[in-house]
Design a protein around this motif. Structure first.
Motif, PDB file in Angstrom:
ATOM      1  N   GLY A  13       0.794  -1.224   0.000  1.00 21.40           N
ATOM      2  CA  GLY A  13       0.000   0.000   0.000  1.00 21.40           C
ATOM      3  C   GLY A  13       0.826   1.274   0.000  1.00 21.40           C
ATOM      4  O   GLY A  13       2.065   1.241  -0.055  1.00 21.40           O
ATOM      5  N   THR A  14       0.126   2.400   0.105  1.00 22.26           N
ATOM      6  CA  THR A  14       0.805   3.705  -0.002  1.00 22.26           C
ATOM      7  C   THR A  14       1.740   3.988   1.177  1.00 22.26           C
ATOM      8  O   THR A  14       2.585   4.866   1.081  1.00 22.26           O
ATOM      9  CB  THR A  14      -0.198   4.873  -0.098  1.00 22.26           C
ATOM     10  OG1 THR A  14      -1.147   4.756   0.970  1.00 22.26           O
ATOM     11  CG2 THR A  14      -0.918   4.899  -1.412  1.00 22.26           C
ATOM     12  N   SER A  15       1.578   3.264   2.290  1.00 23.18           N
ATOM     13  CA  SER A  15       2.512   3.463   3.412  1.00 23.18           C
ATOM     14  C   SER A  15       3.881   2.870   3.092  1.00 23.18           C
ATOM     15  O   SER A  15       4.856   3.192   3.767  1.00 23.18           O
ATOM     16  CB  SER A  15       1.984   2.808   4.687  1.00 23.18           C
ATOM     17  OG  SER A  15       0.759   3.337   5.041  1.00 23.18           O
ATOM     18  N   ASP A  17       5.071   0.029   3.746  1.00 25.53           N
ATOM     19  CA  ASP A  17       5.648  -0.646   4.919  1.00 25.53           C
ATOM     20  C   ASP A  17       5.899  -2.122   4.669  1.00 25.53           C
ATOM     21  O   ASP A  17       6.587  -2.775   5.456  1.00 25.53           O
ATOM     22  CB  ASP A  17       4.758  -0.445   6.163  1.00 25.53           C
ATOM     23  CG  ASP A  17       3.325  -0.897   5.945  1.00 25.53           C
ATOM     24  OD1 ASP A  17       2.906  -1.054   4.782  1.00 25.53           O
ATOM     25  OD2 ASP A  17       2.607  -1.100   6.952  1.00 25.53           O
ATOM     26  N   ASN A 179     -10.944   2.903   5.892  1.00 22.24           N
ATOM     27  CA  ASN A 179      -9.626   2.282   5.775  1.00 22.24           C
ATOM     28  C   ASN A 179      -8.592   3.373   6.033  1.00 22.24           C
ATOM     29  O   ASN A 179      -8.467   4.311   5.246  1.00 22.24           O
ATOM     30  CB  ASN A 179      -9.485   1.698   4.362  1.00 22.24           C
ATOM     31  CG  ASN A 179      -8.072   1.294   4.050  1.00 22.24           C
ATOM     32  OD1 ASN A 179      -7.341   0.810   4.916  1.00 22.24           O
ATOM     33  ND2 ASN A 179      -7.657   1.509   2.805  1.00 22.24           N
ATOM     34  N   GLY A 182      -2.077   4.684   4.266  1.00 19.25           N
ATOM     35  CA  GLY A 182      -1.333   5.908   4.007  1.00 19.25           C
ATOM     36  C   GLY A 182      -2.324   7.040   3.733  1.00 19.25           C
ATOM     37  O   GLY A 182      -2.215   8.143   4.255  1.00 19.25           O
ATOM     38  N   ILE A 183      -3.295   6.706   2.904  1.00 20.35           N
ATOM     39  CA  ILE A 183      -4.429   7.593   2.604  1.00 20.35           C
ATOM     40  C   ILE A 183      -5.652   6.915   3.218  1.00 20.35           C
ATOM     41  O   ILE A 183      -5.668   5.695   3.364  1.00 20.35           O
ATOM     42  CB  ILE A 183      -4.554   7.731   1.063  1.00 20.35           C
ATOM     43  CG1 ILE A 183      -3.352   8.506   0.527  1.00 20.35           C
ATOM     44  CG2 ILE A 183      -5.863   8.365   0.655  1.00 20.35           C
ATOM     45  CD1 ILE A 183      -3.137   8.349  -0.961  1.00 20.35           C
ATOM     46  N   ASN A 204      -2.220   7.845   7.393  1.00 22.06           N
ATOM     47  CA  ASN A 204      -0.998   7.867   8.215  1.00 22.06           C
ATOM     48  C   ASN A 204       0.187   8.526   7.519  1.00 22.06           C
ATOM     49  O   ASN A 204       1.229   8.710   8.123  1.00 22.06           O
ATOM     50  CB  ASN A 204      -0.567   6.434   8.554  1.00 22.06           C
ATOM     51  CG  ASN A 204      -1.642   5.684   9.300  1.00 22.06           C
ATOM     52  OD1 ASN A 204      -1.931   5.983  10.451  1.00 22.06           O
ATOM     53  ND2 ASN A 204      -2.263   4.715   8.632  1.00 22.06           N
ATOM     54  N   ASP A 208       3.658   9.530   9.293  1.00 26.43           N
ATOM     55  CA  ASP A 208       4.857   8.738   8.988  1.00 26.43           C
ATOM     56  C   ASP A 208       5.998   9.630   8.503  1.00 26.43           C
ATOM     57  O   ASP A 208       7.143   9.500   8.956  1.00 26.43           O
ATOM     58  CB  ASP A 208       4.552   7.691   7.901  1.00 26.43           C
ATOM     59  CG  ASP A 208       3.664   6.559   8.399  1.00 26.43           C
ATOM     60  OD1 ASP A 208       3.342   6.534   9.607  1.00 26.43           O
ATOM     61  OD2 ASP A 208       3.279   5.695   7.577  1.00 26.43           O
ATOM     62  N   ASP A 220       4.613   6.301  14.142  1.00 23.80           N
ATOM     63  CA  ASP A 220       4.432   6.628  15.563  1.00 23.80           C
ATOM     64  C   ASP A 220       3.714   5.457  16.247  1.00 23.80           C
ATOM     65  O   ASP A 220       2.494   5.469  16.409  1.00 23.80           O
ATOM     66  CB  ASP A 220       3.621   7.932  15.688  1.00 23.80           C
ATOM     67  CG  ASP A 220       3.435   8.353  17.135  1.00 23.80           C
ATOM     68  OD1 ASP A 220       4.105   7.770  18.018  1.00 23.80           O
ATOM     69  OD2 ASP A 220       2.612   9.261  17.379  1.00 23.80           O
ATOM     70  N   GLY A 222       1.834   3.018  18.362  1.00 25.07           N
ATOM     71  CA  GLY A 222       0.911   3.197  19.484  1.00 25.07           C
ATOM     72  C   GLY A 222       0.572   4.660  19.765  1.00 25.07           C
ATOM     73  O   GLY A 222       0.014   4.973  20.820  1.00 25.07           O
ATOM     74  N   GLY A 301      -7.169  -0.974   8.564  1.00 25.43           N
ATOM     75  CA  GLY A 301      -5.912  -0.330   8.184  1.00 25.43           C
ATOM     76  C   GLY A 301      -5.092   0.017   9.421  1.00 25.43           C
ATOM     77  O   GLY A 301      -5.590   0.030  10.558  1.00 25.43           O
ATOM     78  N   GLY A 302      -3.808   0.316   9.188  1.00 19.37           N
ATOM     79  CA  GLY A 302      -2.860   0.518  10.284  1.00 19.37           C
ATOM     80  C   GLY A 302      -3.218   1.658  11.224  1.00 19.37           C
ATOM     81  O   GLY A 302      -2.843   1.644  12.397  1.00 19.37           O
ATOM     82  N   LEU A 305      -4.486   1.258  14.792  1.00 21.92           N
ATOM     83  CA  LEU A 305      -3.557   0.874  15.854  1.00 21.92           C
ATOM     84  C   LEU A 305      -2.927   2.096  16.536  1.00 21.92           C
ATOM     85  O   LEU A 305      -2.100   1.946  17.426  1.00 21.92           O
ATOM     86  CB  LEU A 305      -2.469  -0.045  15.297  1.00 21.92           C
ATOM     87  CG  LEU A 305      -3.007  -1.322  14.626  1.00 21.92           C
ATOM     88  CD1 LEU A 305      -1.875  -2.103  13.965  1.00 21.92           C
ATOM     89  CD2 LEU A 305      -3.736  -2.192  15.641  1.00 21.92           C
ATOM     90  N   GLU A 338      -7.355  -5.376   3.106  1.00 26.61           N
ATOM     91  CA  GLU A 338      -7.022  -4.959   1.736  1.00 26.61           C
ATOM     92  C   GLU A 338      -6.512  -6.140   0.917  1.00 26.61           C
ATOM     93  O   GLU A 338      -6.868  -6.297  -0.251  1.00 26.61           O
ATOM     94  CB  GLU A 338      -5.944  -3.871   1.743  1.00 26.61           C
ATOM     95  CG  GLU A 338      -6.469  -2.513   2.100  1.00 26.61           C
ATOM     96  CD  GLU A 338      -5.405  -1.438   1.984  1.00 26.61           C
ATOM     97  OE1 GLU A 338      -4.271  -1.726   1.564  1.00 26.61           O
ATOM     98  OE2 GLU A 338      -5.732  -0.292   2.329  1.00 26.61           O
TER      99      GLU A 338
HETATM  100  N1  LIG Z   1       1.106  -0.177  16.024  1.00 30.44           N
HETATM  101  C1  LIG Z   1       0.880   0.920  15.287  1.00 30.44           C
HETATM  102  N2  LIG Z   1       0.735   2.126  15.885  1.00 30.44           N
HETATM  103  C2  LIG Z   1       0.512   3.252  15.170  1.00 30.44           C
HETATM  104  N3  LIG Z   1       0.431   3.267  13.829  1.00 30.44           N
HETATM  105  C3  LIG Z   1       0.556   2.095  13.184  1.00 30.44           C
HETATM  106  C4  LIG Z   1       0.785   0.868  13.853  1.00 30.44           C
HETATM  107  N4  LIG Z   1       0.885  -0.125  12.944  1.00 30.44           N
HETATM  108  C5  LIG Z   1       0.715   0.467  11.739  1.00 30.44           C
HETATM  109  N5  LIG Z   1       0.533   1.795  11.857  1.00 30.44           N
HETATM  110  C6  LIG Z   1       0.354   2.788  10.802  1.00 30.44           C
HETATM  111  O1  LIG Z   1      -0.295   2.188   9.708  1.00 30.44           O
HETATM  112  C7  LIG Z   1       0.477   2.336   8.503  1.00 30.44           C
HETATM  113  C8  LIG Z   1       0.275   1.132   7.617  1.00 30.44           C
HETATM  114  O2  LIG Z   1      -1.091   1.000   7.373  1.00 30.44           O
HETATM  115  P1  LIG Z   1      -1.642   0.092   6.206  1.00 30.44           P
HETATM  116  O3  LIG Z   1      -0.791  -1.111   6.064  1.00 30.44           O
HETATM  117  O4  LIG Z   1      -3.099  -0.044   6.418  1.00 30.44           O
HETATM  118  O5  LIG Z   1      -1.368   1.075   4.987  1.00 30.44           O
HETATM  119  P2  LIG Z   1      -1.248   0.766   3.438  1.00 30.44           P
HETATM  120  O6  LIG Z   1      -2.011  -0.450   3.091  1.00 30.44           O
HETATM  121  O7  LIG Z   1       0.189   0.831   3.083  1.00 30.44           O
HETATM  122  O8  LIG Z   1      -1.922   2.083   2.848  1.00 30.44           O
HETATM  123  P3  LIG Z   1      -3.152   2.290   1.791  1.00 30.44           P
HETATM  124  O9  LIG Z   1      -4.375   1.687   2.392  1.00 30.44           O
HETATM  125  O10 LIG Z   1      -3.217   3.782   1.722  1.00 30.44           O
HETATM  126  O11 LIG Z   1      -2.709   1.679   0.522  1.00 30.44           O
HETATM  127  C9  LIG Z   1       1.916   2.509   8.988  1.00 30.44           C
HETATM  128  O12 LIG Z   1       2.666   3.222   8.043  1.00 30.44           O
HETATM  129  C10 LIG Z   1       1.704   3.281  10.288  1.00 30.44           C
HETATM  130  O13 LIG Z   1       1.586   4.648  10.043  1.00 30.44           O
END
Ligand SMILES: Nc1ncnc2c1ncn2[C@@H]1O[C@H](COP(=O)(O)OP(=O)(O)OP(=O)(O)O)[C@@H](O)[C@H]1O
Ligand SMILES: CC(=O)N[C@H]1[C@@H]2OC[C@@H](O2)[C@@H](O)[C@@H]1O[C@H](C)C(=O)O
Length: 378
Positions: A13-15, A17, A179, A182-183, A204, A208, A220, A222, A301-302, A305, A338
């Motif tokens: 995803g856009t994050s 990660d 959701n 990232g967005i 996020n 981030d 960040d 938690g 989504g992240g 959390l 997702e």
């Molecule tokens: N334990 C946590 N505490 C705080 N934030 C968290 C934690 N775990 C994940 N995140 C946040 O969630 C993000 C990842 O979320 P997710 O995997 O849903 O995004 P993605 O799928 O990459 O994005 P998109 O949905 O935009 O394509 C991380 O970059 C972080 O900012």
């Protein structure tokens, strides 16, 4: 009812990660049975390469172009997906032959809906060849070719999940899936209107980028940093007064559409606190364009959390008469949703069923999508 298929969904995803992987058994319609899921994180060096890829993608004028490092990066990214699939199969004792199809998102490196241009790098043919499993990929392009925003695509899957939950009488309607990746994006599921969905603002990604620039950490965890800071109203307002929120027209977002604050704008903690508030407030602001006021928000989504985001979202939603639930509270998996969706969409694509609708992406009529790569080709 169509044949029930076993599908693996892969989302980067856009994050940026890592790769989320999920197994789903589905007919691409009402039947969805979740299997195991896993996340395979990218190390900092590869994330930096992806960021370089996003920079290089800025000069793309037509979607086949791969300037700068993008051709190499596409291959590396695909091989990482191959490894993720192989590890996932091994760790869960799943035979490759039992998987009918992979739904492969790839990595969005450029998204300019106003120019009808969206680019997800990811070599479907290479993935199919190396895993020995058929692949459906590039699922956003056909939507754009038919006048859609190319995103979000997850709403068709949200609808299937909501149908099953509603059958159990669990949720107060109207329900909205949020959701926070990232967005962030919203899917409205009401009784009388069809699906309504759109991107709702930065999720996020600003947090981030802020903590990475000022604390050298990727996110960040938690909400620890944010919980030490205070909301800076002027900074929050700068984001929330963006025409994106007030415009009558809903448009999908590129990761770079909202820029993080400058160093002088805030100290580390206040910046993180303010951006967490912006994430929550953006969702509620964008929800004002829905056909009716939501009563239940289901958050995946992240971002769910991050307790600071969740507290702000709950307090803003309560003020508007709605309840906020993390996906797990209603039996869903907020980390793998997702990836599950990409498995679901791959089966729908194979069956020629629509992936997107006028209410979800603004596409002229419901359209299917995706390219197909056979495991035996070449
Ligand atoms: N334990 C946590 N505490 C705080 N934030 C968290 C934690 N775990 C994940 N995140 C946040 O969630 C993000 C990842 O979320 P997710 O995997 O849903 O995004 P993605 O799928 O990459 O994005 P998109 O949905 O935009 O394509 C991380 O970059 C972080 O900012
Ligand atoms: C172009 C692109 O990759 N958009 C993503 C991004 O991340 C969240 C939001 O912006 C959403 O529009 C979409 O992903 C989700 C999974 C979707 O298409 O449903």
């Amino acid at each position: 009812m169509g044949k029930i298929m076993t599908a693996i969904g892969l989302m980067s995803g856009t994050s940026m990660d890592g790769i989320d992987v999920a197994l789903l058994r589905t007919d691409g319609d009402a039947i969805v049975e979740q299997g195991p899921s896993a996340g395979y994180a990218y190390e900092a060096r590869f994330r930096d390469r992806l960021k370089q890829g996003l920079e290089d993608a800025k000069s793309i004028a037509s979607r086949e172009q791969r300037p700068g490092i993008l051709a190499d990066l596409e291959r590396e990214l695909t091989l990482r997906h191959v490894e993720a699939v192989q590890a996932f199969l091994r760790q869960n004792n799943i035979l490759r032959e039992s998987v009918d199809v992979i739904g492969f998102h790839g990595q969005t490196v450029l998204h300019r809906p106003d120019d009808a241009l969206t680019v997800q790098i990811g070599d479907g043919a290479l993935l199919a060849r190396e895993t020995g499993i058929d692949v459906v990929y590039d699922m956003r392009a056909n939507d754009m070719e038919h006048g859609g925003q190319g995103a979000p695509l997850i709403p068709a899957y949200h609808a299937a999940l909501a149908r099953n939950a509603a059958a159990n009488g669990e949720l107060v309607q109207p329900v909205v899936f949020v959701n926070i990746g990232g967005i962030s994006n919203l899917t409205f599921i009401g009784a009388d209107v069809g699906l309504v969905a759109y991107d709702s603002g930065p999720g996020n990604t600003l947090i981030d980028q802020w903590v990475e620039a000022h604390a050298g950490i990727p996110f960040d965890q938690g909400g620890m940093i944010a919980s030490e800071g205070s909301v800076l109203p002027d900074l929050a307002e700068r984001y929330l007064l963006n025409p994106f929120f007030s415009s009558d027209r809903r448009r999908s977002l590129d990761r770079n559409d909202f820029a993080p604050p400058k160093g002088k704008d805030a100290n580390l903690e206040d910046g993180a606190r303010t951006l967490a508030y912006v994430t929550a407030a953006a969702i509620i602001k964008s929800a004002s364009h829905l056909p009716a006021a939501p009563r239940t928000y289901i958050v995946c989504g992240g971002g769910r959390l991050n307790p600071v985001i969740m507290r702000d979202l709950a307090s803003e939603a309560t003020a508007h008469g709605a309840n906020v639930l993390a996906a797990e509270a209603v039996g869903f998996n907020g980390d793998s949703m997702e990836a599950e969706a990409w498995a679901y969409l791959a089966v729908r694509a194979q069956r020629g069923l629509p992936l997107t609708y006028p209410g979800t992406t603004g596409v002229r009529q419901p359209v299917t999508g995706g390219k197909f790569a056979s495991r035996t080709a070449g």
